[in-house]
Motif scaffolding. Structure first.
Motif, PDB file in Angstrom:
ATOM      1  N   GLY A  95       8.811  -3.157  -5.673  1.00 12.14           N
ATOM      2  CA  GLY A  95       9.644  -3.177  -4.476  1.00 12.14           C
ATOM      3  C   GLY A  95       9.279  -2.132  -3.441  1.00 12.14           C
ATOM      4  O   GLY A  95      10.050  -1.879  -2.505  1.00 12.14           O
ATOM      5  N   LYS A  96       8.094  -1.526  -3.554  1.00  8.53           N
ATOM      6  CA  LYS A  96       7.680  -0.516  -2.586  1.00  8.53           C
ATOM      7  C   LYS A  96       7.265  -1.192  -1.274  1.00  8.53           C
ATOM      8  O   LYS A  96       6.811  -2.318  -1.254  1.00  8.53           O
ATOM      9  N   ARG A  97       7.413  -0.456  -0.199  1.00 11.23           N
ATOM     10  CA  ARG A  97       7.040  -0.951   1.125  1.00 11.23           C
ATOM     11  C   ARG A  97       5.518  -1.005   1.246  1.00 11.23           C
ATOM     12  O   ARG A  97       4.820  -0.094   0.788  1.00 11.23           O
ATOM     13  N   ILE A  98       4.995  -2.051   1.886  1.00 12.09           N
ATOM     14  CA  ILE A  98       3.550  -2.257   1.983  1.00 12.09           C
ATOM     15  C   ILE A  98       3.088  -2.052   3.422  1.00 12.09           C
ATOM     16  O   ILE A  98       3.737  -2.507   4.365  1.00 12.09           O
ATOM     17  N   SER A  99       1.971  -1.372   3.579  1.00 13.19           N
ATOM     18  CA  SER A  99       1.325  -1.208   4.877  1.00 13.19           C
ATOM     19  C   SER A  99      -0.116  -1.685   4.761  1.00 13.19           C
ATOM     20  O   SER A  99      -0.797  -1.404   3.770  1.00 13.19           O
ATOM     21  N   ILE A 100      -0.574  -2.411   5.791  1.00 13.02           N
ATOM     22  CA  ILE A 100      -1.957  -2.912   5.831  1.00 13.02           C
ATOM     23  C   ILE A 100      -2.777  -2.028   6.754  1.00 13.02           C
ATOM     24  O   ILE A 100      -2.351  -1.700   7.866  1.00 13.02           O
ATOM     25  N   LEU A 101      -3.953  -1.636   6.301  1.00  8.65           N
ATOM     26  CA  LEU A 101      -4.871  -0.823   7.092  1.00  8.65           C
ATOM     27  C   LEU A 101      -6.174  -1.587   7.262  1.00  8.65           C
ATOM     28  O   LEU A 101      -6.760  -2.043   6.277  1.00  8.65           O
ATOM     29  N   ASN A 102      -6.627  -1.722   8.498  1.00 11.04           N
ATOM     30  CA  ASN A 102      -7.889  -2.394   8.784  1.00 11.04           C
ATOM     31  C   ASN A 102      -8.916  -1.326   9.141  1.00 11.04           C
ATOM     32  O   ASN A 102      -8.976  -0.850  10.276  1.00 11.04           O
ATOM     33  N   LEU A 103      -9.722  -0.927   8.169  1.00  7.24           N
ATOM     34  CA  LEU A 103     -10.709   0.125   8.382  1.00  7.24           C
ATOM     35  C   LEU A 103     -11.913  -0.423   9.141  1.00  7.24           C
ATOM     36  O   LEU A 103     -12.419  -1.499   8.818  1.00  7.24           O
ATOM     37  N   GLN A 104     -12.349   0.315  10.151  1.00  5.19           N
ATOM     38  CA  GLN A 104     -13.511  -0.057  10.944  1.00  5.19           C
ATOM     39  C   GLN A 104     -14.543   1.063  10.834  1.00  5.19           C
ATOM     40  O   GLN A 104     -14.554   2.000  11.626  1.00  5.19           O
ATOM     41  N   ASN A 105     -15.375   0.963   9.805  1.00  3.14           N
ATOM     42  CA  ASN A 105     -16.358   2.011   9.517  1.00  3.14           C
ATOM     43  C   ASN A 105     -15.667   3.375   9.437  1.00  3.14           C
ATOM     44  O   ASN A 105     -16.114   4.357  10.014  1.00  3.14           O
ATOM     45  N   GLN A 106     -14.564   3.401   8.707  1.00  6.64           N
ATOM     46  CA  GLN A 106     -13.750   4.601   8.553  1.00  6.64           C
ATOM     47  C   GLN A 106     -13.549   4.884   7.062  1.00  6.64           C
ATOM     48  O   GLN A 106     -13.870   4.059   6.206  1.00  6.64           O
ATOM     49  N   SER A 107     -12.977   6.042   6.789  1.00  5.83           N
ATOM     50  CA  SER A 107     -12.663   6.380   5.406  1.00  5.83           C
ATOM     51  C   SER A 107     -11.250   6.942   5.324  1.00  5.83           C
ATOM     52  O   SER A 107     -10.758   7.559   6.271  1.00  5.83           O
ATOM     53  N   ILE A 108     -10.618   6.709   4.184  1.00  7.95           N
ATOM     54  CA  ILE A 108      -9.264   7.204   3.964  1.00  7.95           C
ATOM     55  C   ILE A 108      -9.099   7.498   2.486  1.00  7.95           C
ATOM     56  O   ILE A 108      -9.680   6.825   1.627  1.00  7.95           O
ATOM     57  N   TYR A 109      -8.347   8.550   2.180  1.00  7.42           N
ATOM     58  CA  TYR A 109      -7.999   8.882   0.804  1.00  7.42           C
ATOM     59  C   TYR A 109      -6.577   8.375   0.542  1.00  7.42           C
ATOM     60  O   TYR A 109      -5.689   8.565   1.374  1.00  7.42           O
ATOM     61  N   VAL A 110      -6.383   7.769  -0.612  1.00  7.37           N
ATOM     62  CA  VAL A 110      -5.067   7.239  -0.975  1.00  7.37           C
ATOM     63  C   VAL A 110      -4.732   7.699  -2.388  1.00  7.37           C
ATOM     64  O   VAL A 110      -5.599   7.693  -3.269  1.00  7.37           O
ATOM     65  N   ASN A 111      -3.491   8.104  -2.590  1.00 10.02           N
ATOM     66  CA  ASN A 111      -3.028   8.407  -3.937  1.00 10.02           C
ATOM     67  C   ASN A 111      -3.332   7.207  -4.844  1.00 10.02           C
ATOM     68  O   ASN A 111      -3.044   6.064  -4.487  1.00 10.02           O
TER      69      ASN A 111
END
Length: 233
Positions: A95-111
């Protein structure tokens, strides 16, 4: 028609095609994947599907020797499955809230606990924070996603994004920290004064310090996904 009829319920909650691409939000808590090939998703996150889709658990060496060794040493990490085929796949996570990320030659750290799904084309690597294993049992796992493609992350309630600048660092509770931009390299801080004041061990005695330029995402909830080393003695 009577109020609150079955027809009203079905109409209000029915699946809708929005034509948004591979990932679509059916609602704040359910992700629709318009699958034609393969995506990675969190193990156990499938709630429904239609079409010809098969599921395979992530192989031990699927993401390379380095990832396998980090999982073996810590006993933690993101447990993933492959969804392969053609159809519509529906994912959610407690039941957690969902977010969509559209990476464009990018980087992200996620738990590691907050990854829901990501495209096959995105690079995936497990990262361990420096100094973490000496302070906490198992350390703190993060997943680095890099490249071009879509990813879906989850949070308890609505996330808050804080901007980090060279003259304005950000400090967060590790339990409430969800993600941060790939340009940042957080350090773990120990707040001895606060610990002494409280007279006991507390989550707030450990803080993540973000310096540089980028952003950090937090949630209004302390998600316990590791155990303090001091509690094992």
């Amino acid at each position: 028609m009577a109020k609150y009829s079955v027809g009203d319920f079905v109409s209000e909650t029915a699946q809708k095609d929005r034509g948004e691409g591979l990932f679509e939000l059916e609602n704040d808590y359910t992700l629709e994947v318009n699958l034609n090939g393969m995506v990675w998703s969190k193990l156990g996150s499938m709630v429904a599907y239609r079409g010809g889709i098969k599921f395979e658990r992530e192989g031990m060496m699927e993401h390379g020797l380095g990832t396998f060794l980090k999982k073996a040493v810590t006993g933690e990490g993101a447990h993933l499955m492959k969804a392969v085929g053609n159809g519509k796949l529906y994912l959610s996570d407690e039941g957690k809230r969902i977010s969509i990320l559209n990476l464009q030659n990018q980087s992200i750290y996620v738990n590691g606990n907050d990854i829901l799904a990501f495209e096959q084309g995105l690079g995936y690597e497990i990262k361990l924070m420096r100094r973490m294993t000496s302070m906490m049992a198992g350390g703190l796992f993060n997943i680095k996603l890099e490249g071009t493609g879509m990813a879906a992350i989850t949070t308890y309630y609505k996330p808050l994004t804080l901007m980090v600048t060279p003259d304005s660092p950000v400090y967060t509770d590790p339990n409430a920290t969800v993600a941060w931009s790939g340009s940042l390299y957080p350090e773990l801080k120990t707040d001895i004064t606060f610990k002494t004041l409280m007279g006991r061990s507390s989550g707030e005695t450990f803080q993540m310090e973000f310096k540089g330029t980028g952003f950090v995402v937090v949630q209004p909830y302390e998600e316990v996904y590791y155990q303090m080393a001091s509690s094992t003695h």
